[in-house]
Design a protein around this motif. Structure first.
Motif, mmCIF file in Angstrom:
data_model
loop_
_atom_site.group_PDB
_atom_site.id
_atom_site.type_symbol
_atom_site.label_atom_id
_atom_site.label_comp_id
_atom_site.label_asym_id
_atom_site.label_seq_id
_atom_site.Cartn_x
_atom_site.Cartn_y
_atom_site.Cartn_z
ATOM 1 N N ILE A 1 96.724 -38.713 -61.593
ATOM 2 C CA ILE A 1 97.379 -40.008 -61.897
ATOM 3 C C ILE A 1 96.013 -40.449 -61.883
ATOM 4 O O ILE A 1 94.536 -41.031 -60.431
ATOM 5 N N VAL A 2 96.151 -41.941 -62.764
ATOM 6 C CA VAL A 2 95.075 -43.343 -62.420
ATOM 7 C C VAL A 2 95.339 -44.427 -62.013
ATOM 8 O O VAL A 2 96.961 -44.459 -62.550
ATOM 9 N N THR A 3 95.568 -44.748 -61.209
ATOM 10 C CA THR A 3 96.276 -46.239 -60.799
ATOM 11 C C THR A 3 94.337 -47.832 -61.173
ATOM 12 O O THR A 3 94.071 -47.152 -60.551
ATOM 13 N N PHE A 4 95.139 -48.822 -61.379
ATOM 14 C CA PHE A 4 94.278 -49.435 -61.428
ATOM 15 C C PHE A 4 94.703 -50.942 -61.368
ATOM 16 O O PHE A 4 95.609 -50.937 -61.093
ATOM 17 N N ASP A 5 94.159 -51.352 -59.919
ATOM 18 C CA ASP A 5 94.229 -52.892 -59.934
ATOM 19 C C ASP A 5 93.036 -53.341 -60.339
ATOM 20 O O ASP A 5 92.115 -53.859 -59.366
ATOM 21 N N PRO A 6 93.362 -54.467 -61.038
ATOM 22 C CA PRO A 6 92.262 -54.887 -62.260
ATOM 23 C C PRO A 6 91.112 -56.159 -60.824
ATOM 24 O O PRO A 6 90.739 -56.722 -60.487
ATOM 25 N N GLY A 7 92.680 -57.119 -59.848
ATOM 26 C CA GLY A 7 92.739 -57.806 -59.296
ATOM 27 C C GLY A 7 92.649 -59.106 -60.341
ATOM 28 O O GLY A 7 92.075 -59.409 -61.725
ATOM 29 N N HIS A 8 91.903 -60.141 -59.500
ATOM 30 C CA HIS A 8 91.397 -61.884 -59.796
ATOM 31 C C HIS A 8 90.862 -61.459 -61.282
ATOM 32 O O HIS A 8 91.398 -62.431 -62.269
ATOM 33 N N ALA A 9 89.413 -61.157 -61.006
ATOM 34 C CA ALA A 9 88.608 -61.505 -61.637
ATOM 35 C C ALA A 9 88.548 -61.288 -63.549
ATOM 36 O O ALA A 9 88.323 -61.087 -64.226
ATOM 37 N N TRP A 10 89.005 -59.255 -63.041
ATOM 38 C CA TRP A 10 89.593 -58.363 -64.427
ATOM 39 C C TRP A 10 90.747 -58.761 -64.734
ATOM 40 O O TRP A 10 90.655 -58.473 -66.551
ATOM 41 N N SER A 11 91.055 -60.030 -64.142
ATOM 42 C CA SER A 11 92.251 -60.253 -64.289
ATOM 43 C C SER A 11 92.517 -61.401 -65.259
ATOM 44 O O SER A 11 92.580 -61.742 -66.398
ATOM 45 N N THR A 12 91.836 -62.446 -64.705
ATOM 46 C CA THR A 12 90.887 -63.585 -65.664
ATOM 47 C C THR A 12 90.897 -63.693 -66.526
ATOM 48 O O THR A 12 91.283 -64.376 -67.655
ATOM 49 N N ALA A 13 89.576 -62.927 -66.770
ATOM 50 C CA ALA A 13 88.587 -63.168 -68.345
ATOM 51 C C ALA A 13 88.451 -61.449 -68.705
ATOM 52 O O ALA A 13 87.204 -60.992 -68.173
ATOM 53 N N PRO A 14 89.450 -60.397 -68.930
ATOM 54 C CA PRO A 14 89.229 -59.126 -68.934
ATOM 55 C C PRO A 14 88.570 -59.004 -70.699
ATOM 56 O O PRO A 14 88.233 -59.662 -70.602
ATOM 57 N N SER A 15 87.053 -57.892 -70.045
ATOM 58 C CA SER A 15 86.556 -57.057 -71.155
ATOM 59 C C SER A 15 87.646 -56.363 -71.649
ATOM 60 O O SER A 15 87.913 -55.920 -71.371
ATOM 61 N N ASP A 16 86.685 -56.152 -72.860
ATOM 62 C CA ASP A 16 88.022 -54.931 -73.641
ATOM 63 C C ASP A 16 88.259 -53.565 -72.565
ATOM 64 O O ASP A 16 88.643 -53.191 -73.269
ATOM 65 N N ASP A 17 86.998 -53.451 -72.631
ATOM 66 C CA ASP A 17 86.873 -51.812 -71.221
ATOM 67 C C ASP A 17 87.913 -52.060 -70.340
ATOM 68 O O ASP A 17 88.598 -51.317 -70.129
ATOM 69 N N VAL A 18 88.344 -53.461 -69.504
ATOM 70 C CA VAL A 18 88.836 -53.933 -68.722
ATOM 71 C C VAL A 18 90.773 -53.736 -69.451
ATOM 72 O O VAL A 18 91.591 -52.842 -68.116
#
Ligand SMILES: Nc1ncnc2c1ncn2[C@@H]1O[C@H](COP(=O)(O)OP(=O)(O)OP(=O)(O)O)[C@@H](O)[C@H]1O
Ligand SMILES: [Mg+2]
Length: 345
Positions: A202-219
């Motif tokens: 099972i993969v869980t992902f918590d991108p947090g503030h920085a990766w949610s505000t400016a997500p790259s294609d990879d994110v």
């Protein structure tokens, strides 16, 4: 292993709300560091070492006590998991720089918690990540210096087989952000490999503030490929429009509830929101919540709802304490929850 965390290792320096006494601390830090644009209350800002040092100097001058603790979003979740007293087998993937404070040595802290660190690369040449959390007017603002965490992409590339193999052998892999320009691409490849080798992990992902505000294609690709996305309200608002047709489950945290959003359905668990005066320190409360969810998922996917409720109980407890000072209480909360699941609110 039951749960392997993949994420940054930071030295968290936390100012508790009660210690500040409502003074406009943020404005003083702005003046001292000369950061432009000024810090936005409730946001997270990436800064270089001089700005962290200037902010620390400012806090010292103001006489604000700091609580140093090892942190990083995935580490916080693993830390909480280790304190549930359930004997979970835990591991971590990261890079550990040197700590500016002797009192907190990242590798020793992992050992003390029984978290396997064979995939944590020591990097004594660099300062470890530093995350300064400032409370002002009921909001917390984060100043983050990535330090040795920028080495994660290289670590993953050089040790790809070993890391992918360990993750593929885990029940749950919990991924959080690295704030490294290269980190997203390396993690995306890693997760793709884990997915391919072990569809049951099972993969869980918590991108947090920085990766949610400016997500790259990879994110965005990692978010789309994860089984469970853990987001607060703001992160959900930012990311949801960018993830049409999301197949996974989004678990969204609000002050008064948690929503589990699957394609075509929304389940809600409500709780009494704490008032500002009751909240001592909100930093890492979302990560403590994640521990409840991860513990449940490691046992059985069908227990997600129970994991949400356990996570809410753990988070409510955490919010009343600075840093990890209340973590001693997690074992009893978990024990009560398992004995009387309907009573815990
Ligand atoms: N005022 C409040 N009273 C009670 N619970 C709250 C309150 N605000 C948030 N929570 C709960 O605390 C947990 C953390 O929520 P929050 O939105 O702070 O997550 P987060 O921003 O991801 O935290 P972090 O990234 O610092 O770990 C969630 O379970 C949420 O439901
Ligand atoms: Mg969070």
């Amino acid at each position: 292993m039951d749960v392997v965390g993949v994420g940054a290792l930071n030295l968290d320096l936390i100012t508790g709300a009660s210690a500040v006494g409502g003074s406009p601390l943020l404005a003083r830090i702005d003046a001292h560091t000369g950061l432009r644009p000024p810090l936005e209350s409730g946001s997270e800002r990436l800064v270089e070492e001089p700005a962290v040092r200037a902010a620390l100097e400012c806090l010292r001058a103001e006489g604000v006590p700091l609580t140093p603790e090892l942190g990083g979003s995935a580490f916080n979740a693993l830390h909480a998991l280790a304190r549930l007293g359930r004997g979970l087998r835990l591991g971590y993937v990261s890079v550990a720089g040197s700590s500016p404070l002797e009192a907190v040595d990242p590798l020793a802290v992992l050992d003390g918690l029984g978290i396997d660190r064979s995939l944590v690369l020591p990097d004594p040449e660099r300062l470890c990540g530093i995350c300064l959390s400032v409370h002002d007017g009921g909001e917390r603002t984060l100043l983050t210096h990535t330090g040795a965490n920028t080495g994660i992409a290289g670590h993953v590339r050089r040790n790809f087989e070993e890391i992918a193999g360990t993750l593929a052998g885990a029940r749950v892999v919990h991924v959080t952000s690295f704030l490294d320009p290269d980190g997203g691409a390396a993690l995306r490849r890693l997760l793709d490999a884990v997915r391919e080798r072990s569809p049951r992990t099972i993969v869980t992902f918590d991108p947090g503030h920085a990766w949610s505000t400016a997500p790259s294609d990879d994110v965005l690709a990692m978010a789309a490929a994860s089984d469970y996305l853990l987001l607060n309200e703001r992160e959900f608002t930012d990311l949801a429009p960018l993830l049409p047709g999301l197949r996974g489950t989004a678990v969204v945290k609000y002050p008064d509830r948690v929503e589990v959003r699957r394609p075509g359905s929304v389940e809600r668990w409500t709780h009494r929101p704490l008032r500002d005066g009751e909240i001592e320190d909100a930093t890492g409360a979302g990560d403590v919540f994640a521990a409840g969810v991860l513990a449940a998922l490691a046992a059985n996917r069908a227990l997600l709802g129970a994991g949400v409720r356990l996570g809410m109980a753990l988070a409510a407890h955490k919010l009343r304490h600075v840093g990890a000072r209340g973590h001693d209480g997690f074992r009893a909360i978990t024990g009560d929850f398992l004995r009387h699941p309907s009573r815990v609110r």
